[in-house]
Enzyme design. Structure first.
Site, mmCIF file in Angstrom:
data_model
loop_
_atom_site.group_PDB
_atom_site.id
_atom_site.type_symbol
_atom_site.label_atom_id
_atom_site.label_comp_id
_atom_site.label_asym_id
_atom_site.label_seq_id
_atom_site.Cartn_x
_atom_site.Cartn_y
_atom_site.Cartn_z
ATOM 1 N N CYS A 2 0.824 -1.212 0.000
ATOM 2 C CA CYS A 2 0.000 0.000 0.000
ATOM 3 C C CYS A 2 0.854 1.257 0.000
ATOM 4 C CB CYS A 2 -0.879 0.030 1.237
ATOM 5 S SG CYS A 2 -1.885 -1.423 1.450
ATOM 6 N N ARG A 27 5.634 -0.429 -5.837
ATOM 7 C CA ARG A 27 5.556 -1.170 -4.567
ATOM 8 C C ARG A 27 4.596 -2.359 -4.655
ATOM 9 N NH1 ARG A 27 6.909 2.279 0.084
ATOM 10 N NH2 ARG A 27 5.418 1.110 1.309
ATOM 11 N N TRP A 74 -2.893 -2.846 -1.469
ATOM 12 C CA TRP A 74 -2.490 -4.230 -1.748
ATOM 13 C C TRP A 74 -3.293 -5.070 -0.770
ATOM 14 C CZ3 TRP A 74 0.030 -8.357 0.702
ATOM 15 C CH2 TRP A 74 0.639 -9.297 -0.137
ATOM 16 N N ASN A 100 -2.143 2.290 5.692
ATOM 17 C CA ASN A 100 -1.206 1.209 5.361
ATOM 18 C C ASN A 100 -0.962 0.427 6.637
ATOM 19 O OD1 ASN A 100 -0.929 2.402 2.904
ATOM 20 N ND2 ASN A 100 1.239 2.909 3.104
ATOM 21 N N GLY A 101 -0.862 -0.886 6.535
ATOM 22 C CA GLY A 101 -0.585 -1.696 7.729
ATOM 23 C C GLY A 101 -1.755 -2.606 8.034
ATOM 24 N N GLU A 483 19.155 -17.471 -5.702
ATOM 25 C CA GLU A 483 18.754 -16.147 -6.174
ATOM 26 C C GLU A 483 18.361 -16.191 -7.663
ATOM 27 O OE1 GLU A 483 17.825 -13.511 -4.965
ATOM 28 O OE2 GLU A 483 18.118 -11.973 -6.478
ATOM 29 N N LYS A 487 14.729 -15.109 -9.041
ATOM 30 C CA LYS A 487 14.509 -14.092 -10.084
ATOM 31 C C LYS A 487 13.568 -14.637 -11.151
ATOM 32 C CE LYS A 487 15.371 -11.248 -8.656
ATOM 33 N NZ LYS A 487 15.769 -11.102 -7.341
ATOM 34 N N GLU A 490 9.905 -15.154 -9.833
ATOM 35 C CA GLU A 490 9.240 -13.883 -9.519
ATOM 36 C C GLU A 490 8.651 -13.229 -10.770
ATOM 37 O OE1 GLU A 490 11.374 -11.471 -5.911
ATOM 38 O OE2 GLU A 490 12.600 -11.800 -7.669
ATOM 39 N N HIS A 506 19.865 -36.074 -4.250
ATOM 40 C CA HIS A 506 18.967 -36.458 -3.165
ATOM 41 C C HIS A 506 17.530 -36.003 -3.407
ATOM 42 C CE1 HIS A 506 22.512 -37.745 -1.046
ATOM 43 N NE2 HIS A 506 23.052 -36.554 -1.265
ATOM 44 N N LYS A 605 7.070 -4.681 -3.706
ATOM 45 C CA LYS A 605 8.484 -4.319 -3.566
ATOM 46 C C LYS A 605 8.879 -4.284 -2.096
ATOM 47 C CE LYS A 605 12.468 -2.877 -4.999
ATOM 48 N NZ LYS A 605 13.316 -3.999 -5.453
HETATM 49 C C1 G6P Z 1 9.872 -8.527 -1.223
HETATM 50 C C2 G6P Z 1 10.505 -8.169 -2.551
HETATM 51 C C3 G6P Z 1 11.835 -8.903 -2.699
HETATM 52 C C4 G6P Z 1 12.739 -8.581 -1.521
HETATM 53 C C5 G6P Z 1 12.058 -8.911 -0.192
HETATM 54 C C6 G6P Z 1 12.847 -8.361 0.984
HETATM 55 O O1 G6P Z 1 9.470 -9.852 -1.242
HETATM 56 O O2 G6P Z 1 9.649 -8.500 -3.623
HETATM 57 O O3 G6P Z 1 12.473 -8.494 -3.896
HETATM 58 O O4 G6P Z 1 13.928 -9.296 -1.642
HETATM 59 O O5 G6P Z 1 10.769 -8.300 -0.137
HETATM 60 O O6 G6P Z 1 12.869 -6.969 0.889
HETATM 61 P P1 G6P Z 1 13.896 -6.016 1.575
HETATM 62 O O7 G6P Z 1 13.465 -4.638 1.173
HETATM 63 O O8 G6P Z 1 13.778 -6.235 3.054
HETATM 64 O O9 G6P Z 1 15.250 -6.356 1.078
#
Ligand code: G6P
Length: 610
Positions: A2, A27, A74, A100-101, A483, A487, A490, A506, A605
């Site tokens: 949000c 975001r 959101w 927000n929250g 990672e 990527k 996502e 395994h 985000k």
């Molecule tokens: C969300 C984002 C990720 C990020 C994670 C942690 O899930 O989509 O890309 O790695 O939060 O975010 P931060 O801001 O704490 O690194």
């Protein structure tokens, strides 16, 4: 997640609010709305979907007002639709609120309010706030006081902004656990949940802290704690330039941010390398170096991509400092009664500095007496402000939801912390100097990798229809495998898993057939031969192989369908290089699938709820 924007001044707020909401789109959100005071009435316009849909709707209404608050939602409580979108009204449409929250005790509060005759229109937790404030207004309080009293009854997290028809000269805001910034203008003021929404208008900002409320007028603001103490807030200067949060000529923010890495990585170590002493200098840790070096244990706590950076940090710190390191998911750390002592140092890594789980874990660690350090990108963010000391990664604003340049900069900062501590323990001058020399060469090596963009795009073309992917690496490159897989899933929605290469036997090996692509991260290092054996195993089962390697090797060239050859460096820094081709691979696959790589479905985000 949000987002909040607000304006009070003399101009029409609508274009400012819409532009602000667009700057917060990254975001992640699913509906949006604005609330204004116009011709002695409060007007709220909301829509499901993109801000552009809301914008079209507002245009049809021809509204103009020097007072407005706006929100991107959101969904947490109640599906994404117009009714659940914010602002929420009180019963007689004189009071409207954005939030927000999460209000944790909303069920109890809702029942209580309903028993007093309050009717609810939405399924959200947020709506209780507007009725609760209304109740205190009806008892004769002014808006600021009513907000304070209401928040005293609330459990949970909030960043709120409220408008009230009978007090149209102010927006009242409050914060607990969700960021809230006031932007100071000339005879106009702004509010937002993220400075990115403000910097087109002002660089002068005031960050509210948890438990603070403020009445923001067009020419001043008044801040208090929710317990009614007046507070003097400091005005701070934000240094972000508008072009840093603009896409420029790039098709996507993600591509821009991948391509920026030679510079962002350099910015992370610029001015921090002490060549002669073979160590680093980190302003934010001055005075704490020895305390960290004497730690019994280092714990790294984070979420998502930042957690992957933490895993690489574990390899670095254990190899060079000899201090035991544990890496924790922030969400697990905070709820499982972790053993933390005063001799522990805990590093909290967060790009946004706002991730709710990381922030809460940090508060818990502080309570238990450990030395708590933040590694953040967003300057002035909650985690940065909450930590005793810390290091900014200086990657610049990251807008694409999938983190790229923040990851490589986090690795640089972890390497800097490693040499800082290791030099106080048993790393020799010569070894310290050689790490620094290698670090200095990294930006140029990333540039060389970025030149492989077309080659990687051509590989991506072949895998657009893949349903599953496996990413395998060993040692320092095991976290990079995780990672790389993250990527891809996502942004392309292809199922992908990362594994330590040897673990493949395994379980995951059962998945391998001619339709299963496997990405091997196989630089020529001490475990290269072992990785080659794993490649053989995949090959024997007709799996398709993409290998990231550092040298041409006829054996590997024969076994892998595609190879991506990148420059070499020392093991501890290798992940900064191997991550880059994986970012490009995921990016191109997602673009070729026609997906919105900057705002992937369901993701946010900055995850400001648990
Ligand atoms: C969300 C984002 C990720 C990020 C994670 C942690 O899930 O989509 O890309 O790695 O939060 O975010 P931060 O801001 O704490 O690194």
């Amino acid at each position: 997640m949000c987002g909040i924007v607000g304006y009070i001044g003399e101009r029409n707020s609508i274009p400012i609010l819409i532009e602000g909401l667009k700057r917060l789109e990254y975001r992640g959100y699913d509906s949006a709305g604005v609330g204004v005071i116009i011709d002695n009435t409060c007007k709220v316009i909301k829509s499901k979907g993109k801000v552009s849909v809301l914008e079209d709707k507002i245009k049809k209404n021809y509204i103009s007002s020097p007072f407005g608050i706006a929100h991107t939602r959101w969904a947490t409580h109640g599906e994404p639709n117009e009714i659940n979108a914010h602002p929420h009204f009180n019963g007689d449409n004189t009071l409207f609120l954005i939030h927000n929250g999460i209000i944790e005790n909303f069920t109890v509060l809702k029942k209580e309010l309903q028993s007093k005759g309050y009717e609810f229109r939405s399924e959200t937790d947020s709506e209780v706030l507007v009725h609760l404030i209304d109740r205190f207004l009806k008892k004769g309080n002014n808006l600021l006081e009513a907000v304070r009293y209401a928040l005293n009854e609330v459990q949970g997290t909030y960043g709120i902004a409220v408008g009230y028809l009978n007090e149209p000269d102010k927006i009242v805001v409050a914060k607990k656990g969700s960021p809230l910034v006031i932007g100071i203008g000339d005879n106009e003021n702004f509010i937002a949940s993220d400075v990115n929404a403000l910097i087109a208008h002002t660089s002068q900002v005031v960050y509210l802290e948890d438990g603070e409320v403020a009445a923001v007028y067009k020419d001043r603001f008044e801040a208090k704690t929710i317990d009614d103490e007046l507070i003097q807030k400091e005005i701070e200067e934000v240094t972000i330039e508008l072009n840093e949060i603009s896409r420029g000529d790039y098709k996507h923010f993600m591509l821009k941010e991948i391509m920026e890495q030679p510079q962002s990585v350099k910015n992370s170590f610029r001015g921090r390398l002490l060549y002669e002493e073979g160590t680093s200098k980190l302003g934010g840790l001055v005075g704490y170096e020895q305390r960290i070096a004497e730690s019994d244990r280092i714990i790294i706590c984070a979420c998502g991509t930042s957690w992957h950076a933490g895993l690489v940090g574990e390899y670095m710190l254990e190899q060079f400092t000899g201090i035991p390191v544990e890496v924790e998911y922030a969400s697990e750390f905070r709820y499982r009664n972790p053993i933390v002592t005063k001799k522990d140092t805990i590093l909290f890594i967060s790009q946004s500095g706002e991730t709710a789980d990381t922030l809460a874990a940090m508060k818990e660690a502080k309570r238990r007496g450990a030395l708590v350090l933040g590694i953040c990108n967003a300057v002035g963010s909650s985690i940065a402000r909450e930590s005793k000391a810390g290091v900014y990664i200086h990657a610049g604003p990251e807008i694409g939801v999938a983190s790229t340049k923040a990851f490589t900069s986090q690795l640089v900062v972890l390497a800097l912390i490693t040499i800082l501590i290791a030099r106080r323990r048993n790393l020799s001058l010569i070894d310290g100097q050689s790490i620094i020399r290698e670090l200095d060469l990294i930006p140029e090596k990333i540039s060389q990798i970025l030149e492989l963009n077309d080659h990687i795009e051509a590989i991506a073309e072949k895998f657009v229809n893949a349903k599953n992917f496996l990413y395998l690496g060993r040692g320092y490159n095991f976290p990079v495998a995780l990672e790389g897989a993250l990527k891809l899933k996502e942004i392309s929605y292809i199922h992908a898993e990362g594994y330590p290469a040897a673990e493949m036997k395994h379980g995951p090996i059962a998945l391998i057939d001619e339709n299963m692509p496997t990405v091997f991260i196989a630089p020529k290092d001490s475990v290269y031969d072992k990785v080659l054996s794993n490649i053989e195993e995949v090959n024997a089962r007709n799996g398709k192989i993409i290998a990231i390697t550092t040298e041409s090797d006829s054996h590997l060239d024969e076994m892998a369908e595609f190879t991506i050859q990148i420059p070499n460096t020392i093991r501890m820094l290798m992940p900064i290089l191997t991550a880059v081709p994986l970012q490009l691979l995921a990016y191109h696959i997602a673009v070729k699938k026609g997906l919105n790589v900057d705002q992937p479905r369901n993701l946010a985000k900055s995850v400001t709820v648990e």
